[in-house]
Design a protein around this motif. Sequence first.
Motif, PDB file in Angstrom:
ATOM      1  N   TYR A  98       0.830  -1.200   0.000  1.00  0.00           N
ATOM      2  CA  TYR A  98       0.000   0.000   0.000  1.00  0.00           C
ATOM      3  C   TYR A  98       0.866   1.251   0.000  1.00  0.00           C
ATOM      4  N   GLU A  99       2.047   1.169   0.534  1.00  0.00           N
ATOM      5  CA  GLU A  99       2.932   2.331   0.494  1.00  0.00           C
ATOM      6  C   GLU A  99       3.319   2.655  -0.950  1.00  0.00           C
ATOM      7  N   LEU A 100       3.518   1.609  -1.751  1.00  0.00           N
ATOM      8  CA  LEU A 100       3.827   1.843  -3.162  1.00  0.00           C
ATOM      9  C   LEU A 100       2.684   2.577  -3.862  1.00  0.00           C
ATOM     10  N   LEU A 101       1.474   2.148  -3.518  1.00  0.00           N
ATOM     11  CA  LEU A 101       0.314   2.839  -4.088  1.00  0.00           C
ATOM     12  C   LEU A 101       0.259   4.290  -3.625  1.00  0.00           C
ATOM     13  N   SER A 102       0.598   4.475  -2.310  1.00  0.00           N
ATOM     14  CA  SER A 102       0.615   5.836  -1.782  1.00  0.00           C
ATOM     15  C   SER A 102       1.696   6.664  -2.441  1.00  0.00           C
ATOM     16  N   ASN A 103       2.836   6.071  -2.735  1.00  0.00           N
ATOM     17  CA  ASN A 103       3.917   6.789  -3.402  1.00  0.00           C
ATOM     18  C   ASN A 103       3.505   7.246  -4.815  1.00  0.00           C
ATOM     19  N   SER A 104       2.800   6.373  -5.502  1.00  0.00           N
ATOM     20  CA  SER A 104       2.372   6.730  -6.870  1.00  0.00           C
ATOM     21  C   SER A 104       1.440   7.931  -6.863  1.00  0.00           C
ATOM     22  N   PHE A 105       0.577   8.005  -5.864  1.00  0.00           N
ATOM     23  CA  PHE A 105      -0.326   9.157  -5.770  1.00  0.00           C
ATOM     24  C   PHE A 105       0.433  10.394  -5.319  1.00  0.00           C
ATOM     25  N   SER A 106       1.349  10.210  -4.357  1.00  0.00           N
ATOM     26  CA  SER A 106       2.054  11.376  -3.827  1.00  0.00           C
ATOM     27  C   SER A 106       2.963  12.022  -4.862  1.00  0.00           C
ATOM     28  N   SER A 107       3.483  11.224  -5.777  1.00  0.00           N
ATOM     29  CA  SER A 107       4.399  11.761  -6.788  1.00  0.00           C
ATOM     30  C   SER A 107       3.699  12.195  -8.092  1.00  0.00           C
ATOM     31  N   ASN A 108       2.411  11.976  -8.167  1.00  0.00           N
ATOM     32  CA  ASN A 108       1.669  12.330  -9.372  1.00  0.00           C
ATOM     33  C   ASN A 108       1.583  13.851  -9.493  1.00  0.00           C
ATOM     34  N   SER A 109       1.903  14.371 -10.696  1.00  0.00           N
ATOM     35  CA  SER A 109       1.923  15.830 -10.909  1.00  0.00           C
ATOM     36  C   SER A 109       0.536  16.432 -10.809  1.00  0.00           C
ATOM     37  N   ASP A 110      -0.477  15.700 -11.229  1.00  0.00           N
ATOM     38  CA  ASP A 110      -1.836  16.209 -11.141  1.00  0.00           C
ATOM     39  C   ASP A 110      -2.246  16.368  -9.682  1.00  0.00           C
ATOM     40  N   VAL A 111      -1.811  15.391  -8.844  1.00  0.00           N
ATOM     41  CA  VAL A 111      -2.153  15.496  -7.415  1.00  0.00           C
ATOM     42  C   VAL A 111      -1.477  16.707  -6.815  1.00  0.00           C
ATOM     43  N   ARG A 112      -0.252  16.977  -7.179  1.00  0.00           N
ATOM     44  CA  ARG A 112       0.460  18.114  -6.633  1.00  0.00           C
ATOM     45  C   ARG A 112      -0.168  19.430  -7.144  1.00  0.00           C
TER      46      ARG A 112
END
Length: 616
Positions: free
Chosen positions: A63-77
């Motif tokens: 789940y941390e990997l999934l969280s990393n993918s969201f945290s590093s997504n440019s759209d999320v930022r």
Amino acid sequence: MKRRSLSGQVFFYFSIVIVLSLASVGIVSYVQSSRALDHQVEQYMDQMIDNAAYQTDIYLQTYELLSNSFSSNSDVRAFFEIGKEDVYEYYYYSDQIRTFASKSVQSIITLYKQLNAIYVVGQQGRSVIYDNQNFLSLDASLLPEKYDFLMKSAPDNNKIVLLNTSIRPEDQGTVVTMVRKVRGASYDRNRGLVAIEFKLQELAKIWDRVNIGKDGYFFIMDDNGNSIYHPPNFQPDEAMFKEISTHISDSENKVFTTKYQGENRMFVARKSDYSNWRLVVSMPLDELRKPISTIRTVTLVVGLVTLILALLLASRFGRSIVAPIRELKESMRETEKGNWKHLDENGRTDELGGLIHSYNLMVTRLSEMIDKVYAAELEQQKGALQIQEAELERHRAEFQTLQLQINPHFLYNTLETINCYAIVQDSHEITEMVEAMAFMLRYSIQTNLEEITIANELNHVRNYLIILQHRIDREFEIDVIIPPSLLLEKMVRLTLQPIIENSFQHAFPNGIEAHHTISIDAHKGDGLFKVIVEDNGVGIAPDRLRQLQEQLMLNRLAEEETQSGYYRRGGIGLMNVHRRIQMVFGEQYGLSVESELGKGSRFILTMPDKPNKRSI
């Protein structure tokens, strides 16, 4: 103190040895087995919880990997940078995030099937929520409250944190939220957070595969001691979590036992380096130590059975040893009574068989030796009796000879005087002399060694004086100064009159004068009884006195004549008296003579105070 039998002692000491041996082996085996099993149980539970922690960490890292993918997504930022009232930007970036979420989750739907929700929340209050199937719109009033809580709980270094909470009230307590702060597109500071909720029920399936027994359970606590997960059948209270927290350090695993709900339980705790969760496994001590109880029960049963068998064997062994010894003891008792009893060896070749064989050999030899001793003793006694009979006959002959050695001249002269009186005149003196003579002859011819009293001997002396007065035609009285209490004392027959006769013959060679005296005395002292005859005659010359004393010491009869003529006239009578006393009372008694020339002589008859007559 009561004496214990040999069989009892053998059984007692065998029992002590057996009990000590079994107890030592049983206790040591039980203690060592208990320690080994306890150690193995601890290792097993430690390995079990390590495995569960490892599987849990892998699960969370996914789940941390999934969280990393969201945290590093440019759209999320970029979503975190939009204004609070900018509708167009919100719609554009939320749509981009939804598309990204759908693609990410749908591609690995089998892996994230326990996913409960993913939500992205910015500090401006804008949010995008995905529940693994749909995008949700929640009450806007809930988001600021949850946002503030999550922002305070998540660290500023963008590390993840696991929280036992949910964005929706109905999911509270059934999910775990993985939260991370995320910087905006400009990377200047944290502008929002990404949270992923996953179901504990699916996570618990990892722990259910761990074999923790029927009454064991597995639960998880956070850093603050709050429950993250616990099984439905286990409802720990705050006191329980507080007590467990006091036993767990921050840097090491911990194994401890405590009492919970009236039951002693073992707790094994491990702190996950990844999630900082405390994973705890608990099992009842009775269940953990059931193998130990089984070992204890088996040890006791086997020990008791072994003890009973060993005691039976010890009893049988003791009887096998003691029975021959008892038989040997009884045979020895019979041997003491003179009953020579042989034991049956029964073909025994051990030490007891050798002892019984030696006993039988001893009995045989003793029997033969005693028979020989009896035969020799009988022969010896027979020879001794023969010697005694011969000695008795010799003594009797000697005694009769002594009595027959009385000087016959006195009797011849007396008879001649009686004859003269009878011819010349018819007088009463003849009658008196004849009566006295008759008494003397009657008293003298008794040849046994019968003890008589002093009074009897004095009466014999009186008869002698009656005859003597008629012979010398002159009266003469003897002074008897013996105490009346001693007149009935015992002495030997015919011992006093020969000494009186000896005094008349040798003390007064020129005839009896008026100043001549003879006295008889007696006294006791030092266990002796002495009769003393003393005269005031001419005495005995020293040479003659010495010869007489030597003759008395040699215990020889005066049978041979000497040049002095002393023994021809008086020595025989004195030696007869001396020998008579010794033959009756013993060699240590007899006659002794004391004399001084010109002053008289003293004759002492020594006898025991309490006479014990010899058997002749």
